[in-house]
Design an enzyme around this catalytic site. Structure first.
Site, PDB file in Angstrom:
ATOM      1  N   LEU A 262      31.562   3.189   9.103  1.00 31.54           N
ATOM      2  CA  LEU A 262      32.610   3.715   9.973  1.00 31.54           C
ATOM      3  C   LEU A 262      32.608   3.055  11.338  1.00 31.54           C
ATOM      4  O   LEU A 262      33.641   2.966  11.995  1.00 31.54           O
ATOM      5  CB  LEU A 262      32.434   5.236  10.152  1.00 31.54           C
ATOM      6  CG  LEU A 262      32.561   6.087   8.888  1.00 31.54           C
ATOM      7  CD1 LEU A 262      32.239   7.539   9.208  1.00 31.54           C
ATOM      8  CD2 LEU A 262      33.960   5.976   8.304  1.00 31.54           C
ATOM      9  N   GLY A 263      31.444   2.625  11.798  1.00 30.26           N
ATOM     10  CA  GLY A 263      31.359   2.027  13.118  1.00 30.26           C
ATOM     11  C   GLY A 263      29.919   1.897  13.553  1.00 30.26           C
ATOM     12  O   GLY A 263      28.983   2.104  12.778  1.00 30.26           O
ATOM     13  N   PHE A 267      22.798   4.117  18.798  1.00 30.13           N
ATOM     14  CA  PHE A 267      21.465   3.798  18.305  1.00 30.13           C
ATOM     15  C   PHE A 267      21.480   3.255  16.886  1.00 30.13           C
ATOM     16  O   PHE A 267      20.452   3.167  16.242  1.00 30.13           O
ATOM     17  CB  PHE A 267      20.573   5.041  18.376  1.00 30.13           C
ATOM     18  CG  PHE A 267      20.443   5.583  19.760  1.00 30.13           C
ATOM     19  CD1 PHE A 267      19.876   4.833  20.763  1.00 30.13           C
ATOM     20  CD2 PHE A 267      20.919   6.846  20.058  1.00 30.13           C
ATOM     21  CE1 PHE A 267      19.754   5.336  22.041  1.00 30.13           C
ATOM     22  CE2 PHE A 267      20.804   7.356  21.335  1.00 30.13           C
ATOM     23  CZ  PHE A 267      20.227   6.599  22.336  1.00 30.13           C
ATOM     24  N   PRO A 269      24.273   2.032  13.187  1.00 28.86           N
ATOM     25  CA  PRO A 269      25.562   2.162  12.510  1.00 28.86           C
ATOM     26  C   PRO A 269      25.795   3.571  11.966  1.00 28.86           C
ATOM     27  O   PRO A 269      24.860   4.333  11.740  1.00 28.86           O
ATOM     28  CB  PRO A 269      25.463   1.140  11.370  1.00 28.86           C
ATOM     29  CG  PRO A 269      23.999   0.999  11.118  1.00 28.86           C
ATOM     30  CD  PRO A 269      23.330   1.180  12.446  1.00 28.86           C
ATOM     31  N   VAL A 270      27.076   3.873  11.737  1.00 26.65           N
ATOM     32  CA  VAL A 270      27.487   5.162  11.180  1.00 26.65           C
ATOM     33  C   VAL A 270      28.250   4.893   9.887  1.00 26.65           C
ATOM     34  O   VAL A 270      29.139   4.036   9.848  1.00 26.65           O
ATOM     35  CB  VAL A 270      28.369   5.951  12.168  1.00 26.65           C
ATOM     36  CG1 VAL A 270      28.779   7.290  11.564  1.00 26.65           C
ATOM     37  CG2 VAL A 270      27.637   6.167  13.484  1.00 26.65           C
ATOM     38  N   LYS A 284      24.718   9.042  10.398  1.00 26.61           N
ATOM     39  CA  LYS A 284      24.354   8.262  11.583  1.00 26.61           C
ATOM     40  C   LYS A 284      22.920   7.781  11.420  1.00 26.61           C
ATOM     41  O   LYS A 284      21.999   8.581  11.257  1.00 26.61           O
ATOM     42  CB  LYS A 284      24.495   9.130  12.831  1.00 26.61           C
ATOM     43  CG  LYS A 284      24.025   8.469  14.111  1.00 26.61           C
ATOM     44  CD  LYS A 284      24.146   9.440  15.274  1.00 26.61           C
ATOM     45  CE  LYS A 284      23.559   8.858  16.551  1.00 26.61           C
ATOM     46  NZ  LYS A 284      23.631   9.815  17.672  1.00 26.61           N
ATOM     47  N   ASP A 381      25.827  11.912  28.279  1.00 30.23           N
ATOM     48  CA  ASP A 381      26.476  10.708  27.744  1.00 30.23           C
ATOM     49  C   ASP A 381      27.877  11.060  27.248  1.00 30.23           C
ATOM     50  O   ASP A 381      28.286  10.683  26.154  1.00 30.23           O
ATOM     51  CB  ASP A 381      25.643  10.117  26.609  1.00 30.23           C
ATOM     52  CG  ASP A 381      26.042   8.670  26.302  1.00 30.23           C
ATOM     53  OD1 ASP A 381      26.659   8.033  27.177  1.00 30.23           O
ATOM     54  OD2 ASP A 381      25.740   8.197  25.194  1.00 30.23           O
TER      55      ASP A 381
END
Length: 574
Positions: A262-263, A267, A269-270, A284, A381
């Site tokens: 997905l992206g 920390f 990739p997902v 995640k 964040d």
């Protein structure tokens, strides 16, 4: 009259001082009408009563006390549903007197015709044939039956006793009931043993699982060239989400295939995963080879597991081993807010009403973290890429790796390790490591301005003044041209008063002094209220490129962050 039903004449004898029976009628006790009741047989020789074969006393208690007047009843019921078949067994007796007064006498040719006549009368209880074409039939109860002596005979009488077939049927039913009960008992017994065996096996498996999961809770793996086990010595926090084995996650993500990616998160990739039952999840990952983020990973698991709000992404589980650290979230099909607002084409899918709802949603989520949850949490964040959108474009705050819990009424803390995303970090955190709920408020203000303008805070500079988005928004505000900040695709659909209100609130949130910024609970009131007079914002903190600092005003206050080479400066406002 005596108690036995006889009319007696007695005389008194002075010599014996007793009554002497002079005359009695009837003379025999068995001649007394209905002495033994219905279907009872009187035995003169033994001075007692008995029931016909196939009959039983109506009242055992009365018969024991020598009161036979209640008579006898059949042990089996009569069958009257079919007169074409002899379903009732007959008791045949020729040494017994005939009952009192038969009901019907008919003339027949032979004994078999007398038997057929009995079939045609279901109420018939007995019959006899005299051998000379006379058939006598009794209906109802039979009275005055007497047992004859051994040398005496009488016409043979046939008495109905009840159906043998019915008795057999009852026996069969009873046998079936007994067999069924035994089978049910055996099934219950086997089921009980099976259940006990299953529970013991499950308990052993659960004990092993708890042991394994306990190891995962108390040990967090950190990789520095090779896998090491980091004991969680200073924490006894329990994790309220399930542990998933890596094999299950590999199957769900097709071995982390690129087609499922997905992206890229902060920390790692997902990936998109699918569990059995078409349950979609977001996976995640934190690769051990990155050499960073293990503390953030642990923090995110223990923290978000305790949070529940419609505008916070929901954690479904986690996985940890020597090579991978994985979080499982609910799947957000529309990914993150930044994908829409910073894309020239996708931005048109978010009209003003939807963007306004997103701003209100993330405000409620932050207010929950700061004020309403059982923990007071500072996100640290907060940015557009950490705001995920579900299938209906409802916003959910994600990525709690840097979040911190503050105790009680404390609203700020300090750290020597400054982590976050520049452009969203408040100046006091970026420079001094001081963070508070007002740091999140600053980030919220930046997100609101980016959502309205469709431009990033970092990387946006007006050529003549080298301002970032905050500086540009402040410039338009001082010139009372703030409506020019809005993205062009929203000009037709927007409510201008709502846009100005959102810009006003955003500028209040990005003021340089944290004490001047509102709480998120106040932000919600200002955004949702009608006709509320909002305070005027003071000057925000501006960030410009370092090479332009030489042209800055000498009266400006400048701060330099060496590792990012940015300068935070303050400029005069209106």
């Amino acid at each position: 009259m005596g108690v036995l039903g006889q009319i007696m004449q007695q005389t008194w004898l002075d010599g014996s001082i007793d009554w002497n029976l002079f005359w009695a009628q009837p003379r025999k006790q068995c001649d007394v009408y209905a002495k033994c009741g219905a279907f009872g047989v009187c035995d003169e020789a033994n001075a007692t009563c008995n029931c016909l074969s196939g009959y039983k006393p109506r009242s055992d208690r009365e018969w024991i006390s020598n009161d036979y007047s209640s008579g006898c009843v059949r042990e089996r019921n009569l069958q009257c549903d079919a007169v074409t078949d002899d379903k009732d067994s007959l008791w045949i007796n020729s040494i017994m007197t005939l009952p009192a007064s038969q009901d019907t006498n008919i003339t027949v040719g032979e004994a078999s015709q007398c038997r057929s006549a009995r079939f045609n009368n279901c109420s018939c209880t007995a019959y006899t044939y005299d051998g000379s074409r006379t058939c006598s039939i009794w209906t109802g109860d039979l009275f005055n039956l007497q047992q004859l002596g051994n040398n005496e005979t009488e016409r043979t009488i046939f008495v109905k006793r009840g159906s043998e077939a019915q008795n057999k049927a009852k026996k069969v039913m009873m046998q079936k009931a007994i067999v069924s009960s035994i089978i049910a008992f055996m099934v219950l017994l086997i089921g009980s043993f099976s259940y006990i065996y299953y529970r013991r096996k499950t308990a052993k498996r659960a004990d092993r699982s708890k042991g394994n999961q306990g190891a995962h809770i108390s040990h967090w793996h950190k990789v520095e060239g090779e896998a090491k086990v980091l004991m969680n010595e200073n924490s006894d926090e329990a994790i309220d989400v399930p542990y998933f084995p890596l094999e299950t996650i590999l199957a769900a993500t097709n071995n982390f295939s690129n087609a499922n990616k997905l992206g890229q998160g902060g920390f790692g990739p997902v990936y998109k995963g699918t569990f059995p039952g078409e349950k979609e999840i977001a996976v995640k990952t934190l690769s051990s080879h990155s050499g960073q983020g293990i503390d953030e990973f642990k923090n995110e698991v223990t923290l978000i597991a305790k949070l529940q709000h419609r505008n916070l992404v929901r954690l479904l589980g986690y996985c940890i081993n020597a090579m991978e650290h994985i979080l499982l979230y609910e799947y957000m099909p529309n990914k993150s807010l930044d994908i829409f607002i910073f894309d020239g084409t996708l931005c048109q899918l978010l009209d003003w009403n939807k963007r306004y709802d997103i701003i209100l949603g993330i405000a409620r989520g932050l207010a929950y973290l700061h004020h309403d949850s059982r923990l007071r949490i500072i996100h640290r964040d907060f940015k557009t890429s950490n705001i995920l959108l579900d299938e209906e474009m409802n916003p959910k705050i994600s990525d709690f790796g840097l979040a911190r819990i503050v105790e009680g009424k404390i609203t700020e803390a300090n750290t020597k390790k400054i982590m976050g995303t520049y452009g969203y970090m408040s100046p006091e955190y970026a420079l001094d490591g001081s963070f508070s709920i007002k740091s999140d408020v600053f980030s919220f203000g930046v997100v609101v301005l980016e959502t309205i303008s469709g431009r990033r805070n970092t990387g946006f500079y007006q050529s003549e003044n080298a301002l970032n988005l905050l500086g540009y928004a402040w410039k338009l505000w001082t010139e009372e041209e703030e409506i020019q900040l809005i993205e062009k695709s929203l000009l037709e659909s927007c409510n201008r008063s709502e846009v100005i209100k959102c810009i006003n609130v955003a500028l209040l949130c990005v003021q340089e002094d944290p004490n001047d910024r509102p709480n998120m609970s106040d932000v919600i009131l200002m955004l949702g209220g009608e006709g509320i007079s909002l305070p005027q914002p003071s000057r925000p903190a501006f960030v410009i490129r370092k090479h332009t600092t030489s042209t800055s005003s000498s009266s400006s206050k400048q701060y330099i962050v060496s590792n990012n080479q940015v300068t935070i400066t303050v400029e005069e406002g209106r």
